[in-house]
Design an enzyme around this catalytic site. Structure first.
Site, PDB file in Angstrom:
ATOM      1  N   ASP A 145      -4.693 -14.764   3.600  1.00 45.87           N
ATOM      2  CA  ASP A 145      -3.306 -14.666   4.060  1.00 45.87           C
ATOM      3  C   ASP A 145      -3.244 -13.753   5.277  1.00 45.87           C
ATOM      4  O   ASP A 145      -4.154 -12.948   5.517  1.00 45.87           O
ATOM      5  CB  ASP A 145      -2.393 -14.134   2.947  1.00 45.87           C
ATOM      6  CG  ASP A 145      -2.734 -12.707   2.520  1.00 45.87           C
ATOM      7  OD1 ASP A 145      -3.933 -12.427   2.290  1.00 45.87           O
ATOM      8  OD2 ASP A 145      -1.818 -11.868   2.432  1.00 45.87           O
TER       9      ASP A 145
ATOM     10  N   GLU B 130      -2.978 -10.481  -0.068  1.00 40.90           N
ATOM     11  CA  GLU B 130      -3.334  -9.063   0.127  1.00 40.90           C
ATOM     12  C   GLU B 130      -2.270  -8.346   0.943  1.00 40.90           C
ATOM     13  O   GLU B 130      -1.907  -7.202   0.659  1.00 40.90           O
ATOM     14  CB  GLU B 130      -4.699  -8.947   0.844  1.00 40.90           C
ATOM     15  CG  GLU B 130      -5.279  -7.537   0.884  1.00 40.90           C
ATOM     16  CD  GLU B 130      -4.724  -6.637   1.980  1.00 40.90           C
ATOM     17  OE1 GLU B 130      -4.777  -5.404   1.822  1.00 40.90           O
ATOM     18  OE2 GLU B 130      -4.218  -7.153   2.993  1.00 40.90           O
TER      19      GLU B 130
HETATM   20 ZN   LIG Z   1      -6.588  -7.284   5.670  1.00 42.43          ZN
END
Ligand SMILES: [Zn+2]
Length: 500
Positions: free
Chosen positions: A131, A198
């Site tokens: 991501d 994340e």
């Molecule tokens: Zn990162």
């Protein structure tokens, strides 16, 4: 009088001699011996153009986790997962990824399992997140290449995720493909985790990966995830490339200071309004920074790099008994180094009255703290209360995430990482450091003996603007070396030798 002058002179001379001798004897802590391994990058096994093309294609998927609720973004996530399976068919066949994630979102994180021959050996896990953060609207124009184009020029691949962290995703997949083609089978089980959220805290994807490992009763020897890089030109006076293999990360805490006042009409203000009370509290906090210093995580990093500094600076570090205070105040003057030494305090939001002529009955300051491994959440709360020392001010902890444990820089995992980096890049200054932001590692540490934070790519001062900013890019050479590094690390770790 003359006698006194002579003995003073002797003391000064003696001191100077001690300082000099200590400086000359000052060397870096010894590092594991490096056995050279075949570097695949020199044998033509890694095709730079192919690796670059794969990263370029990966960048074109807008896997923006802060927009993960949107249907359009979910289409990009699904398309990325399909593309990954089509691009790395061998890895998908042999390591059969599980899709993991917490409802109500679809499972977007992928956990690949490379089964080891010896189930008794502790597994390891290598992780990267696919991501990315969004591009701030209005800044697209500042990009030399459109941020989701994945444009490749003579030397670089451009776009969001090029550094953070799709380059690591591609490096891992390329390395696994190379090893499978050779018929490599690890002795210990190796997990590859590609996470999907994340940048928004990992509550959905990374958390599901860790839960799955817990359910399966897995206790990893170590995990490796992002957190630092090979740093070039970051530390004044150090020519060598510094491999900052971080062994800890800071925690995260948000605190409200709530000051209470009487309210009323602003034409007749009391001596102190809620805003005045709050302002005093903030000034007190500003004037009493959290204690800190060169001990522990953070300080370790300077121990490792100081012997490589120019003579003057080296002299200071070699004689901390004399110059410790001087060094610490110099390091605390720089935000980037100060963050390594202590818990930082950043007031970020303020609110008080609803109208300009109404006295506030309360004034609130929101403060974001990054917690040094030496401080606990409770200790920080007590410290703030003691410094503010005003019963009209409440200290309300909103969110408290303790700092990580400090992982061992002597364990086999650390050595394997260092050896693989050295075999790839040649001689390096290796520094066990502290990550000042948060990463997925803080979740992995619940299932790992040690957690390391390191990406095997070289970054310069100039590259830093690309992280979450504009003109993010990575060189093709870095991608080749990252692939080389991961293939060496997986084969080293996979051998399952324990030689501590
Ligand atoms: Zn990162």
């Amino acid at each position: 009088m003359k006698k006194l002058a002579i003995s003073l002179g002797t003391i000064v001379l003696l001191l100077a001699a001690i300082v000099l001798i200590r400086t000359l004897l000052y060397t870096a802590p010894s590092l594991p011996e490096v056995t050279l391994q075949t570097a695949r990058m020199d044998t033509g096994e890694i095709d730079p153009q192919k690796v670059a093309r794969h990263l370029s294609e990966a960048i074109r998927f807008r896997t923006i986790s802060s927009q993960i609720q949107e249907a359009d973004t979910q289409t990009h996530y699904e398309a990325f997962i399909r593309w990954l399976a089509e691009t790395y068919p061998e890895v998908h066949r042999e390591l059969a990824p599980q899709r993991l994630g917490k409802a109500p979102l679809p499972p977007y994180s992928l956990l690949f399992t490379w089964k080891g021959r010896q189930p008794a050996l502790q597994p390891v896990l290598l992780s990267a997140h696919y991501d990315v953060v969004p591009v701030i609207p209005g800044t697209e124009e500042q990009w030399q290449q459109p941020p989701f184009s994945g444009r490749i020029d003579d030397s670089h691949i451009w776009g969001r995720g090029a550094l953070d962290d799709k380059s690591a995703v591609i490096g891992l997949m390329e390395a696994a493909t190379l090893l499978l083609a050779e018929g490599f089978q690890p002795e210990r089980t190796i997990y590859l985790s590609l996470t999907s959220d994340e940048e928004v805290g990992g509550d959905h994807g990374t958390a599901a990966v860790v839960e799955k490992l817990q359910q399966d009763g897995v206790q990893l020897a170590w995990s490796l995830d992002e957190g630092s890089f090979l740093l070039r030109g970051f530390i004044p006076g150090i020519e060598e490339t510094v491999a900052s293999v971080n062994v800890a990360e800071k925690g995260y805490m948000t605190v409200d200071l709530v000051a209470h006042g009487r309210g009323g009409h602003s034409s007749m203000p009391p001596q102190e309004t809620a805003v005045d009370i709050l302002a005093h509290a903030l000034v007190k906090l500003d004037e009493s920074p959290f204690p800190g210093g060169l001990d522990g995580a953070g300080g370790q990093m300077f121990d490792a790099i100081a012997p490589h500094m120019p003579f003057g600076k080296k002299m200071l570090f070699a004689n901390r008994w004399l110059f410790g205070g001087l060094i610490e105040s110099a390091l605390k003057a720089q935000p980037s180094t100060a963050a390594m030494l202590h818990t930082t305090v950043a007031p970020t939001m303020l609110s008080a009255s609803v109208k300009d002529n109404v006295l506030p009955i309360q004034a609130v300051a929101t403060i974001n703290l990054r917690v040094h491994p030496r401080d606990s959440i409770e200790k920080i709360e007590q410290y703030i209360e003691a410094v503010v020392d005003d019963e009209r001010v409440d200290v309300v902890v909103h969110r408290g995430q303790a700092a990580s444990r400090v992982s061992s820089a002597e364990a086999q995992g650390f050595r394997d990482i260092v050896q693989s980096a050295t075999a790839t890049y040649g001689s390096l200054v290796v520094a066990p450091g502290l990550t000042v932001a948060g990463t997925d590692s803080r979740r992995y540490e619940t299932v790992a003996d040690n957690s390391y934070r390191f990406n095997p790519m070289v970054v310069t001062r100039e590259d830093v603007h690309g992280f979450h900013g504009t003109n993010e890019r990575i060189s093709i050479d870095n991608m080749v070396k990252a692939t080389n590094f991961y293939s060496l690390l997986i084969s080293r770790a996979g051998k399952g030798e324990i030689h501590n």
